[in-house]
Design an enzyme around this catalytic site. Structure first.
Site, mmCIF file in Angstrom:
data_model
loop_
_atom_site.group_PDB
_atom_site.id
_atom_site.type_symbol
_atom_site.label_atom_id
_atom_site.label_comp_id
_atom_site.label_asym_id
_atom_site.label_seq_id
_atom_site.Cartn_x
_atom_site.Cartn_y
_atom_site.Cartn_z
ATOM 1 N N HIS A 106 0.818 -1.215 0.000
ATOM 2 C CA HIS A 106 0.000 0.000 0.000
ATOM 3 C C HIS A 106 0.855 1.269 0.000
ATOM 4 O O HIS A 106 0.368 2.342 0.341
ATOM 5 C CB HIS A 106 -0.951 0.006 1.205
ATOM 6 N N THR A 173 -4.164 -8.071 10.999
ATOM 7 C CA THR A 173 -4.950 -7.478 9.903
ATOM 8 C C THR A 173 -6.379 -8.003 9.967
ATOM 9 O O THR A 173 -6.600 -9.178 10.273
ATOM 10 C CB THR A 173 -4.297 -7.735 8.529
ATOM 11 N N ASN A 198 -3.538 -12.600 15.801
ATOM 12 C CA ASN A 198 -4.339 -11.370 15.794
ATOM 13 C C ASN A 198 -4.939 -11.124 17.174
ATOM 14 O O ASN A 198 -5.072 -12.042 17.993
ATOM 15 C CB ASN A 198 -5.469 -11.520 14.772
HETATM 16 P P1 OAD Z 1 -7.497 -2.833 10.476
HETATM 17 O O1 OAD Z 1 -7.609 -1.639 11.356
HETATM 18 O O2 OAD Z 1 -8.606 -3.103 9.527
HETATM 19 O O3 OAD Z 1 -7.311 -4.138 11.362
HETATM 20 C C1 OAD Z 1 -6.372 -4.173 12.417
HETATM 21 C C2 OAD Z 1 -6.339 -5.575 12.993
HETATM 22 O O4 OAD Z 1 -5.330 -5.607 13.994
HETATM 23 C C3 OAD Z 1 -7.654 -6.024 13.651
HETATM 24 O O5 OAD Z 1 -7.917 -7.373 13.277
HETATM 25 C C4 OAD Z 1 -7.353 -5.923 15.158
HETATM 26 O O6 OAD Z 1 -8.048 -6.896 15.924
HETATM 27 C C5 OAD Z 1 -5.853 -6.209 15.160
HETATM 28 N N1 OAD Z 1 -5.113 -5.646 16.307
HETATM 29 C C6 OAD Z 1 -5.321 -4.484 16.972
HETATM 30 N N2 OAD Z 1 -4.401 -4.315 17.932
HETATM 31 C C7 OAD Z 1 -3.583 -5.395 17.892
HETATM 32 C C8 OAD Z 1 -2.436 -5.824 18.640
HETATM 33 N N3 OAD Z 1 -1.935 -5.087 19.636
HETATM 34 N N4 OAD Z 1 -1.878 -7.009 18.308
HETATM 35 C C9 OAD Z 1 -2.390 -7.774 17.311
HETATM 36 N N5 OAD Z 1 -3.429 -7.420 16.571
HETATM 37 C C10 OAD Z 1 -4.028 -6.247 16.845
HETATM 38 O O7 OAD Z 1 -6.086 -2.698 9.702
HETATM 39 P P2 OAD Z 1 -5.588 -3.469 8.392
HETATM 40 O O8 OAD Z 1 -6.156 -4.838 8.326
HETATM 41 O O9 OAD Z 1 -4.120 -3.310 8.339
HETATM 42 O O10 OAD Z 1 -5.441 0.656 3.519
HETATM 43 O O11 OAD Z 1 -6.248 -2.574 7.268
HETATM 44 C C11 OAD Z 1 -6.015 -2.895 5.918
HETATM 45 C C12 OAD Z 1 -6.005 -1.638 5.097
HETATM 46 O O12 OAD Z 1 -7.198 -0.889 5.330
HETATM 47 C C13 OAD Z 1 -4.911 -0.657 5.438
HETATM 48 O O13 OAD Z 1 -3.698 -0.955 4.811
HETATM 49 C C14 OAD Z 1 -5.467 0.645 4.954
HETATM 50 C C15 OAD Z 1 -6.852 0.506 5.507
HETATM 51 O O14 OAD Z 1 -7.839 1.263 4.923
HETATM 52 C C16 OAD Z 1 -5.395 1.816 2.834
HETATM 53 O O15 OAD Z 1 -5.403 2.902 3.403
HETATM 54 C C17 OAD Z 1 -5.369 1.651 1.349
#
Ligand code: OAD
Length: 238
Positions: A106, A173, A198
């Protein structure tokens, strides 16, 4: 030689103080995604988009890699096979934690991109829309970030790694943004064993062979210790 493919999301950087997107109080609860993370939003209000990414760049630069980033760097150094990180994150905490093979699908907060000619250069702390491109002189500077509706970077290399992986691990994620959300299915279809680490089960948890729940700073170092102790990452208990 075993090939490990690791997908990371915002959850791995959460304990470094960088916010996730979809958790309560996440970035998308405070900002309109369409206004700050689409080409249309940028065309409509470039100042707002620059302010949003300038603030995220400042936060990223002030943050430090945590135990999960460091553990993955150790894995790359010590594992007797191949380790590739594919990250959806636009911070550089994997690199500052010591990882070398990292693909930013990204994009990166540390890059500036000319929307006119495609030239790339290191991002300044503050991106002013008036700054001319050093190559074509157009004043169309944008962060080198992949927005919704744009094609992610490095996809050929990533598809190939998915076909060849023995083990696929997704860390922090939510499994809601494609194409990354389909990677576990793609890797499993090609024969990989799939593990999710996760805080809570992702939307794609059924695609994985095993799921471990907890904070990345505990789960990732524990998993890396196991892998390095056994000399293999395959088929460990969930
Ligand atoms: P999300 O915010 O959608 O998901 C974050 C994940 O991390 C969730 O499953 C949480 O449960 C988990 N989480 C939170 N704190 C944590 C911790 N301390 N340890 C382990 N896990 C934890 O973020 P992404 O999946 O990265 O794209 O989002 C994907 C994309 O959506 C990003 O790259 C961005 C966003 O919109 C763009 O901006 C194009």
């Amino acid at each position: 030689m075993e090939k490990l493919l690791i997908l990371t999301g915002a959850g791995i950087s959460a304990e470094s103080g960088l916010g996730t997107f979809r958790d309560r109080d996440g970035i998308w609860s405070r900002y309109d995604l369409n206004a700050v993370a689409t080409p249309e939003g940028f065309a409509h209000n470039p100042l707002l988009v620059h302010e949003f990414y300038d603030a995220r760049r400042a936060a990223s630069r002030a943050a430090q890699p945590n135990a999960a980033h460091h553990a993955l760097a150790r894995l790359e150094r010590e594992f007797p096979g191949e380790v590739l990180i594919v990250t959806q994150n636009v911070d550089d905490l994997h690199e500052r934690g010591g990882s070398r093979r990292v693909l930013h699908m990204h994009g990166s907060l540390e890059g500036a991109l000319c929307a006119e000619c495609g030239h790339r250069w290191p991002a300044p702390a503050v991106m002013l829309a008036s700054v001319p491109c050093p190559v074509c002189s157009a004043s169309r500077i944008r962060p080198d970030i992949v927005w919704f509706g744009e094609y992610p970077y490095h996809m050929e290399e990533i598809w190939q790694a998915l076909r060849q992986a023995d083990v696929f691990v997704a860390i922090g994620t939510s499994g809601t943004v494609y194409p990354a959300a389909a990677f576990a299915q793609d890797a499993a279809r090609a024969g990989a064993w799939c593990l999710e680490l996760n805080a809570e089960a992702s939307a794609t948890a059924p695609d994985f062979d095993a799921l471990r729940l907890g904070p990345a700073t505990r789960l990732v170092p524990d998993w890396v210790n196991e892998v390095l102790t056994h000399g293999t990452a395959g088929k460990q208990p969930g």
